[in-house]
Structures are given as C-alpha cells and as structure tokens.
Write an enzyme that holds these catalytic residues in place. Structure first.
Site, PDB file in Angstrom:
ATOM      1  N   ASP A 140     -41.902 -48.163  -5.596  1.00  0.00           N
ATOM      2  CA  ASP A 140     -41.524 -48.329  -7.002  1.00  0.00           C
ATOM      3  C   ASP A 140     -41.845 -49.740  -7.470  1.00  0.00           C
ATOM      4  O   ASP A 140     -41.329 -50.719  -6.922  1.00  0.00           O
ATOM      5  CB  ASP A 140     -40.041 -48.046  -7.185  1.00  0.00           C
ATOM      6  CG  ASP A 140     -39.631 -48.086  -8.642  1.00  0.00           C
ATOM      7  OD1 ASP A 140     -40.344 -47.502  -9.482  1.00  0.00           O
ATOM      8  OD2 ASP A 140     -38.619 -48.713  -8.957  1.00  0.00           O
ATOM      9  N   ASP A 357     -45.651 -48.803 -15.020  1.00  0.00           N
ATOM     10  CA  ASP A 357     -44.503 -48.263 -14.304  1.00  0.00           C
ATOM     11  C   ASP A 357     -44.903 -47.014 -13.536  1.00  0.00           C
ATOM     12  O   ASP A 357     -45.153 -45.966 -14.137  1.00  0.00           O
ATOM     13  CB  ASP A 357     -43.376 -47.956 -15.291  1.00  0.00           C
ATOM     14  CG  ASP A 357     -42.096 -47.541 -14.588  1.00  0.00           C
ATOM     15  OD1 ASP A 357     -41.796 -48.104 -13.522  1.00  0.00           O
ATOM     16  OD2 ASP A 357     -41.408 -46.645 -15.098  1.00  0.00           O
TER      17      ASP A 357
END
Length: 480
Positions: A140, A357
């Site tokens: 992430d 992202d």
C-alpha cells in the site's frame, strides 16, 4: 591520508534525513510480484473467492473504493488537526522536536488508516526474519509502517492462534526491539501512535496502538528486522534494519485476508524508503488491467528497472500530503478544452492535491473537479441503455447488435504544473468490466479531500518513483 577522511566518508553516507545508509555497489534491483484480490492466486493463497461475473467484480471494487475514500478523507482531517497543533506549539517545542531527528514534514503526521481501505490493494509474499519466515502482506502506497501478525513470548500460541501464517519473533535471531526510552520511540515513531509513558525498564519495547476506521485496533511493538527478497536475475538480497511492527494477532478480523501490510508510503521508516535508498533511491511498479481475466501478476521493483522505454517525468511532491506521493497538477482537459476546475483543488501546499494511490480503483475527485469531468465525457455514453452500478454515476450496456464506438470519447489529459502531461488510453477512464458494460471510472469525494488517481487510471504504465531527485517517471509498459 588525512585524519579527517573517515569523517568525510561518513558524511557522504548520511542522507538528507540524517539516517545512515550505504549505497549498493552493484545497484542490482530486487523485485516483488503483486497479486490483485481478483487474481486466481489470491484465492489460492487466502481462500477468498472473487465474484464470478466481471460486473460483480467491478461492483465489489467500487464498494471498497467508498471505504478507501472515507479513510483518506479522515486522514486529511487528521493532518489538518496535527498542522494546527504544530502551529500552536511554542518555538522551544518546535526546536526540540527538530533537534532530535531531522524528519521530513510527512513524519510529523500521525498515521490514520482504514482497515477496509486495504482490501482493494495488492498482496505479495514477504520473507521476514532469520531464518526467513514467509508471510502474505498487503502492499500500500498510502501506508508507511510495515507490520505483520506476530507472536512473541507466547507458550501456547499454536493452540491460541490458529492462523496459516504468522511471524514467530522468538524464532528469528535478527529481530531487535526498539527501546521505549529511545528518542526514536519518543519522537520519530509518533506518526505510528507510539507510546512510551509506560516504560517499566529502559530497554522495554516501544509499543504502538493504532485505531482503524473500520473499528479495529492493532497493538504491538516496534523492532528492526532483516528482510530477504529476490534479486531480479537470481539469488537473494538481505535488507537489514527494516522497521517492522510485531502486531498481536488477537482480534485482527478485518485483516484476515492477509498477514499484515508493507509500508510503501514516503517516510524514512517505510520499507519502500529503506529498500530504495539501498538500491539507488528509486522504486517502480506496473499494474495490469485489474478487470482483466489474464492470469498475470503485477510487480514492484526496488532499484533500476531494466526495461528500456521512453519515460516522461514530472515533479514528485514528497512530504506535503501526508505519506502519500503527490503530484503538482495544473488542470485537466477533455477534448482539448481545459475544464473549469478551481486551482485550489490541486494545491499541495494546502495539503490537498492529486496522489497516486494503489489502494483505490477509480479516479476519485472532489465534486468541483468530478462534475466538469463527467459532464464532458457522459455524451460518449448516450444512446446506450443505462445500467446501475452503485457508486458509479454513468454506466451503460452495449448489446450484441452494436459495438461501443471508442472514437466518440474525447481525450482526457492531466496537465502538470511543470509542463508535463499524462494522456491515458480511453480504456483507463471508460472502464470495460465485460458483459457489454461501459462505465466512467470516476467517483466524487467530499470536500476538502485529496484526488486519488487509482489503479484504473494507472494500469498499463510503469511508474517510477525517484525519491532522491523528487521525480515521477511514467511510460506505457507491458506489465509482465
């Protein structure tokens, strides 16, 4: 030889954040394969089955995007509160905080993530400890802390924790806990909710207690550990002194699909930063079409990617929007016309801006940017029967008697402040989930909020993060 030579050499090896690192002599890169949650291998490794139809898969991703957007909004609000607290600090307090560790502004901000936000992300096999123990961790770019479900000093763990994978700290000879009396615990690790008030002994571990927006709390202690990763060609590389969190697995039901998280965000404590600085200061990744049925993995490389391609570059804004990788956007055009979007939407100096992202699928934007974009593109979907996909405003079905005319879709271009442009193919923003469906891959977010450039928009490109020079490179690539 001058008696000052050893000290001058030491200064060469000190990076801008005051951390000691030794550049790799051969600069050989390392590679991790990443598996999306809808990849067949994900089911094999986790037991979690993907929805059967492509449209159901898209619907699941959008539902998870909604949780991710909520998380990022809360992070932005938290950054605002922290910034206000810093403004209210006395001059002496600010000086003391700077003198302990020269940290970028990103690590002044406390991490606040959402457990549901990670379920949209990619996973990879990660080997931690000596000898290496294999774990399945979530990658992430919005997180800085690497942590894993972990047992330590537990006599009945085999009966108490019935997990397929768990890091046994007692079996590693290389783990070293961070003392709670250390400056690193008392200042540097405050972004991870480190607490040191309860420190029965100077060498007692530094603990963390992180709350997640899904209601889950993870508790554990910080340690430096050795990580073993594969080289691009053959063999393995060991990266020492990697900060990890040894998390008590009790009650971590929201993370049951994986064993923890790899922090790829911008922070001197993240794995991405540590690995990149050992291998030339860069890392890169490439993402396949997340709705594709092709049985192909994505990857992330630390060091130079050996693929030769024509790269474009723009400024990579570090330390302005939390631990995220932000971009200086000037505006967005559709069909050659610059859209009327307020400039403050992209203002990274105000803590907003557009961020890459990997944990979001759609392109999520504040309403004042979202509305002009979809209004400029929706005409391309007119004439086809509408279909409902919760979370996406414009979706249609193209029946068997017609074909979707992609030439009707005007070109979307993201314009950066330094003059660079990003012109993705139509399939990156008019999403094709199969079954004749087409959807505009954009979602509105509340204001104030960051704009999230998700995996739909990123797919099919190599993205290179140059952390030393503050540059983002991108190029069309075969992500295999």
């Amino acid at each position: 030889m001058s008696p000052l030579y050893p000290y001058l050499l030491l200064l060469v090896f000190l990076n801008v954040n005051g951390f000691l690192w030794v550049p790799s002599v051969c600069q050989e890169s390392i590679r991790l394969n990443m598996i999306h949650r809808h990849h067949p291998k994900f089911e094999k490794k986790t037991g979690v089955k993907a929805p059967e139809s492509p449209m159901e898969r898209l619907q699941q991703l959008i539902r998870l995007d909604e949780k991710r957007i909520e998380m990022v909004f809360r992070m932005r609000e938290h950054r605002r509160k922290v910034a206000e607290a810093v403004v209210n600090m006395t001059t002496t307090e600010k000086q003391q905080k700077r003198q302990v560790l020269s940290l970028p502004s990103s690590v002044q901000l406390q991490l606040y993530s959402g457990s549901y936000s990670y379920t949209n992300s990619y996973v990879t096999t990660f080997r931690v400890g000596t000898p290496p123990q294999r774990l399945l961790l979530i990658t992430d770019t919005g997180s800085a802390l690497t942590w894993a479900n972990c047992i330590h000093n537990c006599s009945d763990c085999s009966r108490k924790h019935r997990r397929r994978r768990i890091f046994d700290a007692d079996k590693s000879t290389s783990i070293r806990s961070i003392p709670c009396s250390s400056e690193m615990c008392q200042v540097g690790l405050q972004e991870f909710n480190a607490y040191y008030d309860y420190c029965p002994k100077r060498k007692s571990p530094c603990w963390y207690d992180m709350s997640y927006s899904g209601g889950t709390t993870v508790i554990g202690f910080f340690a430096n550990e050795t990580v073993t990763v594969k080289r691009r060609n053959k063999g393995h590389t060991r990266i020492h002194q990697v900060l990890i969190g040894c998390t008590d697995p009790t009650g971590n039901t929201d993370f049951s699909e994986a064993d923890g998280i790899i922090g790829l965000g911008y922070s001197p404590y993240s794995f991405a930063y540590r690995a990149a600085m050992q291998l030339g200061g860069k890392f890169s990744y490439s993402l396949m079409d997340v709705l594709s049925s092709r049985n192909v993995s994505n990857y992330i490389v630390f060091g130079e990617d050996n693929k030769k391609m024509q790269m474009q570059y723009t400024e990579l804004v570090l330390g302005k929007v939390g631990t995220h990788y932000a971009l200086n956007v000037r505006g967005i055009s559709v069909g050659g016309v610059m859209l009327d979007i307020p400039p403050y939407v992209w203002d990274v100096e105000m803590g907003y801006g557009a961020i890459l992202d990997s944990g979001t699928s759609a392109f999520a934007l504040p309403e004042m940017a979202y509305r002009p974009i979809v209004d400029a593109l929706k005409a391309a979907l007119e004439g086809y029967p509408p279909v409902t996909v919760t979370g996406l405003e414009y979706c249609v079905i193209v029946d068997n008697t017609t074909t979707f005319d992609e030439s009707r879709v005007p070109k979307l271009v993201i314009h950066f402040a330094d003059g660079a442009t990003f012109e993705p193919p139509v399939k990156n923003y008019v999403i094709n989930p199969g079954e004749g469906g087409r959807c505009l891959g954009f979602m509105p977010t509340p204001w104030p909020a960051d704009s999230l450039i998700g995996s739909f928009m990123q797919q099919g490109y190599l993205w290179e993060f140059d952390l030393i020079n503050g540059k983002l490179g991108y190029a069309l690539a075969d992500c295999t």
